[in-house]
Design an enzyme around this catalytic site. Structure first.
Site, PDB file in Angstrom:
ATOM      1  NE  ARG A 142      -4.223   1.590   0.754  1.00  0.00           N
ATOM      2  CZ  ARG A 142      -5.218   1.813  -0.100  1.00  0.00           C
ATOM      3  NH1 ARG A 142      -5.158   1.361  -1.342  1.00  0.00           N
ATOM      4  NH2 ARG A 142      -6.292   2.469   0.280  1.00  0.00           N
ATOM      5  CB  THR A 160      -8.950  -0.743  -8.196  1.00  0.00           C
ATOM      6  OG1 THR A 160      -8.931   0.415  -7.361  1.00  0.00           O
ATOM      7  CG2 THR A 160      -8.256  -1.848  -7.507  1.00  0.00           C
ATOM      8  CG  ASP A 194      -8.580   5.048  -0.670  1.00  0.00           C
ATOM      9  OD1 ASP A 194      -9.509   5.675  -1.215  1.00  0.00           O
ATOM     10  OD2 ASP A 194      -8.133   3.969  -1.115  1.00  0.00           O
ATOM     11  CB  SER A 202     -12.635  -1.217  -0.200  1.00  0.00           C
ATOM     12  OG  SER A 202     -13.051  -0.122   0.549  1.00  0.00           O
TER      13      SER A 202
HETATM   14  N1  GLY Z   1      -8.356   2.934  -3.629  1.00  0.00           N
HETATM   15  C1  GLY Z   1      -9.203   1.812  -3.603  1.00  0.00           C
HETATM   16  C2  GLY Z   1      -9.013   1.005  -2.391  1.00  0.00           C
HETATM   17  O1  GLY Z   1      -7.904   0.856  -1.954  1.00  0.00           O
HETATM   18  O2  GLY Z   1      -9.953   0.485  -1.839  1.00  0.00           O
END
Ligand code: GLY
Length: 597
Positions: free
Chosen positions: A130, A419, A459, A484
């Site tokens: 991440r 995504t 986010d 998510s």
């Molecule tokens: N940016 C989409 C997610 O990480 O849920």
């Protein structure tokens, strides 16, 4: 760089990369050999996979399979698997091509989560790549002078939203742990396509047109997506020599060539000098970036263990909570057409989302009751709340068991879908499920070195506190924003039986949970399960998929007390069922395919 218009029928520049080439270094991929400018039709196998999807059939194979969002990327992965590479090797090739042909969704400028089942050890693990908040970030980064949250797109577009990318480090780490193909050769297809060009897909063309104003704000981005001021069109042959050069650096120097040197300097300079909205990302953030290995989070559903990515993702916890709450209800007997089944699924989701908003964030920064949230006794208590005749009038977070608790306020982050998801099974039996993102479509809209930079920091919750109580998912230096993304591997009797995941912002959770229910309870094959029309409830409103049988349920759901909203629900599910044969499914709402042998 757009260099011409080609036939819409010739959708791809895909050819096979001979195994011999796969043994060479990317160094040896001469630009002139790659840049033929010839666009060839998809391979017969890929065309057959497209036809199977159009006919609602899964693709079947015996040895290996790859499913992802674009046929060119899938064929890059297939070339590696065919030559004996592992799922980790194939993932690198798939991701490198996705970053070229589907640049709006994922790429080197973004982050990802990877779930891995290792056939040799029988163990599962996860890698967290991440994006991180820069060291100079503060909890109020997305607030104005009076402490009010910025408007979403005011925060997204420009440098402020850019977190430290994790994907290049993930490619290297996955290959280091589980790869067998020489690293440089994994970039051969990406380099060839970036230099030789590929046909702009209908989806990319449509998204460029829809986002033209934002893409036009930054010169490098505008030049690539709107050459001469005109949006790219379907079938245009698009070349990206800057991306090819970045891939050559990665192939030769590894991730170090990305996190330091000219590429890193380009990223930092682009972020910090973004007109109107400069960010705070610095060279030190890139230099110190680390992929983190984490324990998978698993929840029991029927005869299965549903395993995936724990915090900072809310994916496995929320999917696990939905399924765990539904364990005591006989969805199989109710069936997929039953309003009662969707009442149970909808309210189980609302309860899970209430817990998600209260408790889920980066557990390296805040205590998260990870095991308490999927504890069967806790979920049985939540399930009892569903013993009702109508939609729950009110839903609030529960009180899962905490190792050490803090009082959190509810989160207020906004997530809009982009995504991509990749599922791969290799001939050795390793299974990979990876969801990868630059967050919003086209991310921050900033482009450097041939790739887009993420806007993942949006986010985080834009508010840091509510009534004086801190929000778990507030921004902090070095922290990872809650996600998510739900890359999932379903296990039965200690063996993997399904790899699945999807894009779709916080609706990812509903898409994945629904598909697992359709497959596990309603006896659907993997392609039917993905294609089943969506009904998704996160915070109370029931989203039903417009133009499908799901929308026919609107009146019945309204009568139960739900607010119902018919809309497009463009998931991008890619799944592989693992049994005596492999069965792959690709979401009919997107351009991807499943391919295997
Ligand atoms: N940016 C989409 C997610 O990480 O849920």
């Amino acid at each position: 760089m757009r260099v011409g218009l080609i036939s819409g029928l010739l959708l791809s520049a895909m050819t096979t990369v001979a195994p011999a080439l796969a043994q060479e270094t990317a160094d040896a991929v001469a630009p002139e050999a790659a840049a033929t400018g010839q666009v060839q039709a998809l391979s017969p196998e890929a065309t057959a996979a497209q036809e199977a999807k159009a006919n609602g059939q899964p693709v079947e194979a015996q040895n290996w399979m790859v499913a992802a969002a674009n046929p060119l990327a899938v064929e890059a992965g297939a070339n590696i698997l065919r030559a004996g590479g592992t799922a980790a090797d194939a993932m690198v090739a798939v991701q490198v091509v996705l970053g070229l042909v589907e640049p709006q969704s994922s790429g080197l400028g973004g982050g990802a989560f990877l779930v891995w089942y290792d056939a040799t050890s029988g163990e599962m693990t996860t890698l967290d790549a991440r994006e991180t908040a820069p060291r100079a970030a503060t909890p109020t980064l997305f607030q104005d002078e009076s402490g009010e949250p910025l408007k979403f797109f005011d925060a997204v577009v420009g440098g402020l939203s850019v977190g430290t990318p994790g994907t290049p480090a993930l490619l290297e780490e996955a290959h280091r742990r589980w790869g067998s193909t020489p690293w440089p050769s994994l970039f051969a297809d990406g380099i060839r396509l970036a230099e030789g060009g590929f046909a702009v897909s209908p989806r990319l063309a449509g998204l460029v047109e829809g986002d033209a104003e934002r893409l036009s704000r930054f010169p490098a981005t505008a030049e690539y997506f709107l050459p001469g001021g005109t949006p790219l069109a379907e079938g245009d042959l698009l070349k990206n020599p800057a991306y090819a050069e970045t891939l050559r650096v990665l192939a030769q120097e590894g991730a170090a060539g990305f996190y330091g040197g000219d590429i890193a300097a380009g990223i930092v300079n682009t972020v910090r000098s973004a007109p109107g909205n400069p960010g705070v990302l610095a060279g030190i953030d890139l230099a110190l970036y680390q992929v983190i290995e984490r324990e998978p989070v698993c929840a029991t559903y029927r005869a299965f263990e549903v395993c995936g990515m724990g915090p900072p993702s809310s994916g496995a916890l929320t999917v696990g909570q939905i399924l765990g709450t539904l364990n005591s209800y006989d969805l199989a007997a109710l069936g997929a057409d039953s309003t009662e089944a969707w009442r149970l699924i909808g309210d189980a989701s609302r309860l899970a989302f209430a817990d998600r908003g209260r408790y889920m964030a980066d557990s390296d920064f805040v205590p998260v009751p990870t095991s308490g949230l999927v504890d069967p006794d806790y979920l049985a208590g939540r399930a009892a709340l569903l013993n009702a005749e109508a939609a729950l009038a009110e839903v609030s977070a529960g009180s899962p068991e905490f190792d050490h608790a803090l009082n959190w306020a509810d989160d207020e982050s906004i997530e809009l879908p982009s995504t991509s998801h990749i599922s791969i099974v290799d001939a050795q039996g390793n299974v990979l499920s990876m969801t990868t993102t630059i967050e919003n479509g086209f991310g921050s809209r900033l482009m450097t070195n041939g790739f887009l930079l993420n806007n993942e920091l949006t986010d985080f919750s834009f508010r840091s506190h509510s009534d004086g109580v801190p929000i778990a998912n507030r921004m902090e230096p070095g922290k990872r924003p809650r996600s998510s993304m739900s890359p999932t591997i379903v296990m039965q009797d200690g063996k993997p039986v399904l790899a699945i995941g999807s894009p779709g912002g916080s609706r990812i959770i509903g898409y994945v949970a629904k598909s697992i229910i359709a497959w596990a309870d309603w006896g659907m094959d993997v392609q039917q399960a993905l294609a089943l029309p969506h009904l998704v409830n996160r915070f109370g409103t029931y989203d039903v998929e417009e133009g499908t049988s799901a929308a026919d349920m609107a009146d019945a759901l309204t009568a139960l007390g739900y607010e119902v909203n018919a809309r497009d629900l463009t998931s991008g599910l890619h799944a592989i069922e693992i049994g005596d044969t492999l069965r792959g499914g690709a979401d009919p709402r997107r351009e991807g395919i499943a391919l295997g042998e």
